[in-house]
Design a protein around this motif. Structure first.
Motif, mmCIF file in Angstrom:
data_model
loop_
_atom_site.group_PDB
_atom_site.id
_atom_site.type_symbol
_atom_site.label_atom_id
_atom_site.label_comp_id
_atom_site.label_asym_id
_atom_site.label_seq_id
_atom_site.Cartn_x
_atom_site.Cartn_y
_atom_site.Cartn_z
ATOM 1 N N ALA A 1 16.820 17.687 20.919
ATOM 2 C CA ALA A 1 17.393 17.281 19.634
ATOM 3 C C ALA A 1 16.871 15.940 19.144
ATOM 4 N N ASP A 2 16.616 15.867 17.854
ATOM 5 C CA ASP A 2 16.371 14.607 17.169
ATOM 6 C C ASP A 2 17.640 14.153 16.467
ATOM 7 N N TYR A 3 18.405 15.110 15.931
ATOM 8 C CA TYR A 3 19.641 14.840 15.196
ATOM 9 C C TYR A 3 20.782 15.601 15.836
ATOM 10 N N ILE A 4 21.947 14.998 15.846
ATOM 11 C CA ILE A 4 23.143 15.601 16.424
ATOM 12 C C ILE A 4 24.207 15.727 15.341
ATOM 13 N N THR A 5 24.760 16.909 15.229
ATOM 14 C CA THR A 5 25.899 17.133 14.348
ATOM 15 C C THR A 5 26.998 17.750 15.187
ATOM 16 N N PHE A 6 28.165 17.140 15.163
ATOM 17 C CA PHE A 6 29.308 17.621 15.934
ATOM 18 C C PHE A 6 30.372 18.087 14.950
ATOM 19 N N ILE A 7 30.711 19.356 15.049
ATOM 20 C CA ILE A 7 31.734 19.949 14.181
ATOM 21 C C ILE A 7 32.880 20.388 15.075
ATOM 22 N N VAL B 1 23.641 8.070 17.833
ATOM 23 C CA VAL B 1 24.846 8.504 18.542
ATOM 24 C C VAL B 1 24.976 7.739 19.856
ATOM 25 N N LEU B 2 23.896 7.673 20.609
ATOM 26 C CA LEU B 2 23.941 7.022 21.921
ATOM 27 C C LEU B 2 24.102 5.505 21.812
ATOM 28 N N GLU B 3 23.512 4.893 20.798
ATOM 29 C CA GLU B 3 23.641 3.441 20.619
ATOM 30 C C GLU B 3 25.032 3.038 20.134
ATOM 31 N N ARG B 4 25.666 3.879 19.339
ATOM 32 C CA ARG B 4 26.962 3.559 18.737
ATOM 33 C C ARG B 4 28.134 3.696 19.697
ATOM 34 N N VAL C 1 35.187 -2.738 32.229
ATOM 35 C CA VAL C 1 33.755 -2.465 32.291
ATOM 36 C C VAL C 1 33.341 -1.688 31.048
ATOM 37 N N VAL C 2 32.174 -2.023 30.501
ATOM 38 C CA VAL C 2 31.597 -1.284 29.377
ATOM 39 C C VAL C 2 30.280 -0.676 29.852
ATOM 40 N N ASP C 3 30.158 0.640 29.711
ATOM 41 C CA ASP C 3 28.941 1.365 30.082
ATOM 42 C C ASP C 3 28.400 2.119 28.880
ATOM 43 N N ARG C 4 27.102 2.387 28.909
ATOM 44 C CA ARG C 4 26.498 3.249 27.884
ATOM 45 C C ARG C 4 27.077 4.639 28.017
ATOM 46 N N ALA C 5 27.312 5.278 26.904
ATOM 47 C CA ALA C 5 27.794 6.661 26.902
ATOM 48 C C ALA C 5 26.608 7.610 26.869
ATOM 49 N N THR C 6 26.742 8.729 27.540
ATOM 50 C CA THR C 6 25.754 9.799 27.450
ATOM 51 C C THR C 6 26.181 10.745 26.340
ATOM 52 N N LEU C 7 25.302 11.643 25.975
ATOM 53 C CA LEU C 7 25.649 12.641 24.972
ATOM 54 C C LEU C 7 26.817 13.502 25.462
ATOM 55 N N GLU C 8 26.835 13.806 26.743
ATOM 56 C CA GLU C 8 27.946 14.575 27.297
ATOM 57 C C GLU C 8 29.265 13.806 27.182
ATOM 58 N N ASP C 9 29.234 12.493 27.422
ATOM 59 C CA ASP C 9 30.436 11.667 27.247
ATOM 60 C C ASP C 9 30.933 11.735 25.811
ATOM 61 N N VAL C 10 30.012 11.614 24.860
ATOM 62 C CA VAL C 10 30.393 11.619 23.445
ATOM 63 C C VAL C 10 31.057 12.944 23.080
ATOM 64 N N VAL C 11 30.484 14.050 23.543
ATOM 65 C CA VAL C 11 31.065 15.362 23.255
ATOM 66 C C VAL C 11 32.438 15.487 23.902
ATOM 67 N N PHE C 12 32.542 15.120 25.169
ATOM 68 C CA PHE C 12 33.805 15.252 25.899
ATOM 69 C C PHE C 12 34.920 14.423 25.269
#
Length: 145
Positions: free
Chosen positions: A21-27, A41-44, A93-104
């Protein structure tokens, strides 16, 4: 390669999306939650981990979704600075989120923006509300709100 073609790929398997993926859309439940480049998504998004006592009526709205347990809590945020201000002097603690984290964690959130309601109710007991995760593999977004 050349950016002339778009491919719509709908999946909840985030490892596939990470690779192509280049772009992510979550519905979710028919509502657009996220539509950004994968990098945006990952930076935010960030995961915050700490003692469950840090979660108050005032701090819960800072998180898209929260998981609590004997270990404390883990929550997804898009505003690390607000979390730092709210938890001033406390240990977390602050960690980077993965795409799986964002979805979950977004799937556990109650609404938009930003992924939670103004009442701060950001937890769900199941992931049954997770909708489709889609990506457009091209040099331009398939849909940008």
């Amino acid at each position: 390669e050349g950016g002339d073609t778009a491919v719509l790929f709908s999946s909840h398997i985030t490892s596939d999306l990470d690779r192509v993926a280049d772009y992510i859309t979550f519905i979710q439940d028919g509502v657009l939650r996220i539509s950004e480049t994968k990098e945006e998504v990952l930076e935010r998004h960030a995961l915050v981990k700490g003692d469950v006592d840090l979660l108050t009526e005032a701090t819960r709205p800072l998180f898209a979704g929260i998981v609590t347990g004997d270990f404390g809590f883990v929550g997804l945020t898009i505003d690390v600075e607000a979390v730092r201000d709210a938890f001033d002097g406390e240990s977390f603690v602050v960690d980077r989120a993965t795409l799986e984290d964002v979805v979950f964690y977004t799937g556990r959130g109650a609404g938009w923006p930003p992924f939670f309601s103004s009442s701060g109710k950001s937890e769900r007991s199941s992931l049954s509300g997770i909708g489709s995760m889609c990506s457009a593999s091209s040099s331009w977004p398939l849909y940008r709100p």
